[in-house]
Design an enzyme around this catalytic site. Structure first.
Site, PDB file in Angstrom:
ATOM      1  CD  GLU A 129      11.992  23.642  52.516  1.00  0.00           C
ATOM      2  OE1 GLU A 129      12.106  24.730  51.986  1.00  0.00           O
ATOM      3  OE2 GLU A 129      10.968  23.253  53.002  1.00  0.00           O
ATOM      4  CD  GLU A 183       5.592  23.671  47.649  1.00  0.00           C
ATOM      5  OE1 GLU A 183       5.429  22.835  48.662  1.00  0.00           O
ATOM      6  OE2 GLU A 183       6.196  24.888  47.923  1.00  0.00           O
ATOM      7  CE  LYS A 186       5.764  28.016  49.790  1.00  0.00           C
ATOM      8  NZ  LYS A 186       7.103  27.646  49.628  1.00  0.00           N
ATOM      9  CD  GLU A 192       8.086  31.506  48.596  1.00  0.00           C
ATOM     10  OE1 GLU A 192       7.905  30.266  48.716  1.00  0.00           O
ATOM     11  OE2 GLU A 192       8.687  32.394  49.379  1.00  0.00           O
TER      12      GLU A 192
END
Length: 322
Positions: A129, A183, A186, A192
């Site tokens: 990642e 996401e 999240k 994030e």
């Protein structure tokens, strides 16, 4: 991991599918300078057993380096350029004198040093990642579409160049971008939920080279007026510039959507196959395509304009006046 490996072998897939597990950079107790990289002492027994398993099965150590978080802890302009693969003065590793031109290489080499220190020089590294958020909360430094596009676009250019890292030259570390999609549920800071390249409806948030349209330059344009030169001019590296600085400029320029295929193997300008020759072509093409302003040929004061045509043999350097 052992159970998974056993199951793969039972299914006649042993050696065809590699088993690994992912670590954050927190697995290191020391990473600056990169040559001092060490695994956290409290994890060393576990890491030794895990790495022995990986050695026996030929699988890589998977890590998640995020220059974005490094910038958040040191939000200076020079740190941002270092993290985004943009032209900068570099950082010297006090342990071995190597000049690092970007944070990604520094973080990956810190893991390389930790592996070497534990006696696992043969274990490969895989980046599972890495990415940069395009949006964040009002109190977060760093998230923006401009920075996200610069990081991911310049990272791709850096990996495609196959220059590698100072401790692992001549090859690219297998790298996975985070993330294809946001996401959206999240928890945590707004950033994030904003690492995606695409929205859930498949529309692109920003382009890092996955579409047919070109990238837009990811450095801010200097707002002050400047006289453009008249007549044909070219942007060339200054003499005495280090290969590390030239490579950073090469990676940056080719990450901005210009056509660097002439300096790829088989291209008209591939030979001589040197960093200075390839950087000269890319830096000039960036200048010619970016408005031909004086600041488009700065590259942290490592380039200058010239009226001498650098074209040679079948290699033609674009040039011209304003």
């Amino acid at each position: 991991m052992q159970n998974m490996e056993n199951a793969l072998k039972a299914a006649s897939l042993g050696g065809k599918v590699k088993v690994s597990t992912v670590h954050s950079m927190a697995v290191l107790s020391q990473s600056d300078p990169p040559s001092s990289g060490l695994f956290n002492p409290s994890y060393q027994d576990t890491m030794r057993g895990l790495l022995q398993f990986q050695r026996e099965n030929g699988s890589p150590l998977a890590i998640n380096p995020y220059p974005f978080f490094a910038y958040q802890s040191d939000p200076r302009p020079e740190t941002l350029a270092f993290c985004l693969f943009q032209p900068n003065s570099g950082r010297v590793d006090s342990g071995n004198g190597i000049i690092y031109m970007n944070m990604f290489d520094a973080q990956v080499d810190a893991v390389r040093s930790a592996l070497n220190a534990m006696g696992f020089k043969d274990i490969e590294i895989l980046v599972a990642e890495t990415g940069w958020p395009y949006r964040g909360d009002s109190n977060e430094v760093g998230p923006s579409i401009e920075n996200a596009r610069a990081y991911n676009g310049n990272l791709i250019a850096h990996l495609r160049s196959l220059v590698g890292t100072p401790l692992m030259p001549g090859k690219s570390v297998d790298t996975y971008l985070f993330a294809l999609y946001d996401e959206d549920l999240k928890p945590g800071p707004g950033s994030e939920r904003a690492f995606g390249l695409f929205k859930p409806d498949l529309s692109m948030i920003y382009d890092v080279g996955f579409s047919k349209s070109s990238l837009t330059p990811s450095t801010p344009k200097t707002p002050s007026p400047s006289a453009k030169p008249t007549g044909a001019v070219w942007c060339m590296p200054k003499s005495g510039v280090s290969d590390a600085q030239l490579q950073a400029s090469l990676d940056y320029a080719c990450g901005q959507g210009i056509d660097c295929s002439p300096i790829q193997p088989g291209g008209a300008c591939f030979d001589p196959n040197t960093v200075v020759s390839h950087a000269a072509y890319a830096m000039n093409l960036y200048y010619q395509n970016s408005g031909k302003n004086s600041w488009n040929c700065d590259f942290s004061q490592t380039a200058a304009l010239t009226s001498k045509n650098p074209s040679y043999n079948g290699c033609l350097y674009p040039g011209g006046g304003s």
